[in-house]
Motif scaffolding. Structure first.
Motif, short mmCIF file in Angstrom:
data_model
loop_
_atom_site.label_atom_id
_atom_site.label_comp_id
_atom_site.label_asym_id
_atom_site.label_seq_id
_atom_site.Cartn_x
_atom_site.Cartn_y
_atom_site.Cartn_z
N LEU A 69 103.76 -6.84 15.92
CA LEU A 69 103.98 -7.98 16.65
C LEU A 69 105.51 -8.40 17.19
O LEU A 69 105.92 -8.73 18.41
CB LEU A 69 103.33 -9.13 16.12
N GLY A 70 106.40 -8.32 16.21
CA GLY A 70 107.75 -8.93 16.18
C GLY A 70 107.72 -10.19 15.97
O GLY A 70 106.88 -10.73 15.19
N ASP A 71 108.73 -10.95 16.52
CA ASP A 71 109.05 -12.31 16.07
C ASP A 71 108.01 -13.30 16.36
O ASP A 71 107.69 -13.37 17.67
CB ASP A 71 110.41 -13.00 16.66
N VAL A 72 107.05 -13.70 15.52
CA VAL A 72 106.21 -14.65 15.84
C VAL A 72 106.46 -15.87 16.24
O VAL A 72 107.49 -16.41 15.53
CB VAL A 72 105.17 -14.83 14.40
N GLU A 88 84.22 -12.48 13.82
CA GLU A 88 84.25 -13.64 14.68
C GLU A 88 85.80 -13.98 14.83
O GLU A 88 86.56 -14.01 13.99
CB GLU A 88 83.52 -14.95 14.34
N GLN A 89 86.27 -14.21 16.17
CA GLN A 89 87.59 -14.69 16.23
C GLN A 89 87.81 -16.12 15.60
O GLN A 89 86.91 -16.96 15.77
CB GLN A 89 88.00 -15.00 17.67
N ILE A 90 88.80 -16.30 14.77
CA ILE A 90 89.21 -17.55 14.19
C ILE A 90 90.62 -18.11 14.35
O ILE A 90 90.74 -19.10 13.89
CB ILE A 90 89.06 -17.27 12.38
N GLY A 91 91.35 -17.30 15.17
CA GLY A 91 92.55 -17.87 15.44
C GLY A 91 93.42 -16.85 16.25
O GLY A 91 92.79 -15.78 16.74
N ALA A 92 94.70 -16.91 16.55
CA ALA A 92 95.60 -16.10 17.24
C ALA A 92 96.91 -16.37 16.87
O ALA A 92 97.37 -17.10 15.83
CB ALA A 92 95.31 -16.40 18.67
N VAL A 93 97.69 -15.14 17.09
CA VAL A 93 99.14 -14.96 16.60
C VAL A 93 99.70 -14.49 18.12
O VAL A 93 99.41 -13.84 18.80
CB VAL A 93 99.40 -14.02 15.61
N GLU A 94 101.05 -15.33 18.30
CA GLU A 94 101.67 -14.90 19.66
C GLU A 94 103.21 -14.59 18.95
O GLU A 94 103.65 -15.27 18.26
CB GLU A 94 101.72 -16.13 20.56
N SER A 95 103.78 -13.65 19.69
CA SER A 95 104.91 -13.33 19.27
C SER A 95 105.71 -13.10 20.82
O SER A 95 105.31 -13.22 21.59
CB SER A 95 105.22 -11.88 18.58
N VAL A 96 107.17 -12.86 20.60
CA VAL A 96 107.86 -12.68 21.86
C VAL A 96 107.22 -11.34 22.55
O VAL A 96 107.55 -11.22 23.78
CB VAL A 96 109.38 -12.50 21.78
N LYS A 97 106.71 -10.25 21.77
CA LYS A 97 106.24 -9.13 22.52
C LYS A 97 104.85 -9.30 23.18
O LYS A 97 104.32 -8.69 23.89
CB LYS A 97 106.47 -7.99 21.60
N ALA A 98 103.88 -9.87 22.20
CA ALA A 98 102.44 -9.68 22.27
C ALA A 98 101.67 -11.02 21.81
O ALA A 98 102.31 -11.77 21.21
CB ALA A 98 101.95 -8.54 21.98
N ALA A 99 100.57 -11.13 22.29
CA ALA A 99 99.46 -12.10 21.48
C ALA A 99 98.45 -11.21 20.99
O ALA A 99 98.14 -10.10 21.65
CB ALA A 99 99.00 -12.89 22.56
N SER A 100 97.85 -11.71 19.87
CA SER A 100 96.79 -11.14 19.16
C SER A 100 95.89 -11.97 18.47
O SER A 100 96.20 -13.04 17.83
CB SER A 100 97.47 -9.98 18.25
N ASP A 101 94.40 -11.69 18.76
CA ASP A 101 93.62 -12.52 18.15
C ASP A 101 93.31 -12.23 16.62
O ASP A 101 93.65 -11.12 16.10
CB ASP A 101 92.28 -12.45 18.80
#
Length: 159
Positions: A69-72, A88-101
Motif C-alpha cells: 500500500l505504501g504510506d497509509v 464481509e467488508q469491515i473497513g478500509a485503508v487508504e494510502s498515498v498510492k491506493a485504497a483497499s477494503d
C-alpha cells in the motif's frame, strides 16, 4: 538457679519455655491453564490471531499488505458491537498510492477497535501486525480459523 530453670523446663509450667515445633505449611500450586494462540491469514492480506482462552481474534493487515500500500493516510474501522460475517467488508485503508477494503477473516462480534489508528494511521506502516491491529472480534464460530491459511500457505500466495 540452674535447678530452677531445669525444673521449669521439665514441668508443665515450662511449656512456654520449650521451643515450639513449626507447623507444616501446605503449598498449593496455582492451577495452570493452557492457552492456545493461533495466527492465520486470508488471501486478501488480513490476519487474525485467535486466543482460545478468551475467544477473541485480533485482526490486522499483514506486513506484506502495508508495504504494498505504501504510506497509509486513513483507516476506516468497524463499529464496536457490530455483528460481522466472514468475508464481509469491515473497513478500509487508504494510502498515498491506493485504497483497499478490509474483510472480516472470521465471523463474530466486534468487541474493540484500535482507536489509535484514527489519529495515527501511519502506525500500520510501522507495526502492521502488532501495534497496528484493527479490531478484536469475539468469534461466533471458532472452527472458521481452520479454514484460513497458515503462514506458509499465505506466503505461497504471493511469493
Amino acid at each position: 538457679m540452674h535447678a530452677i530453670l531445669r525444673q521449669a523446663c521439665s514441668s508443665r509450667s515450662g511449656v512456654l519455655l520449650r521451643p515450639q515445633l513449626a507447623q507444616p505449611r501446605v503449598f498449593r500450586a496455582p492451577q495452570l491453564s493452557r492457552t492456545l494462540v493461533t495466527k492465520r491469514y486470508t488471501e486478501e492480506h488480513e490476519a487474525v490471531e485467535f486466543d482460545d482462552a478468551t475467544g477473541l481474534g485480533v485482526v490486522c493487515i499483514t506486513d506484506h499488505a502495508q508495504s504494498s500500500l505504501g504510506d497509509v493516510v486513513f483507516v476506516e474501522l468497524p463499529v464496536v458491537g457490530a455483528e460481522v460475517v466472514k468475508g464481509e467488508q469491515i473497513g478500509a485503508v487508504e494510502s498515498v498510492k491506493a485504497a483497499s477494503d478490509i474483510y472480516a477473516p472470521v465471523s463474530g462480534t466486534i468487541e474493540e477497535v484500535n482507536e489509535t489508528l484514527n489519529d495515527q494511521p501511519g502506525l500500520l506502516n510501522k507495526s502492521a501486525e502488532e501495534k497496528g491491529w484493527l479490531c478484536k472480534i469475539k468469534l461466533s464460530t471458532p472452527d472458521e480459523m481452520e479454514t484460513l491459511l497458515t503462514e506458509e500457505g499465505y506466503k505461497a500466495t504471493w511469493e
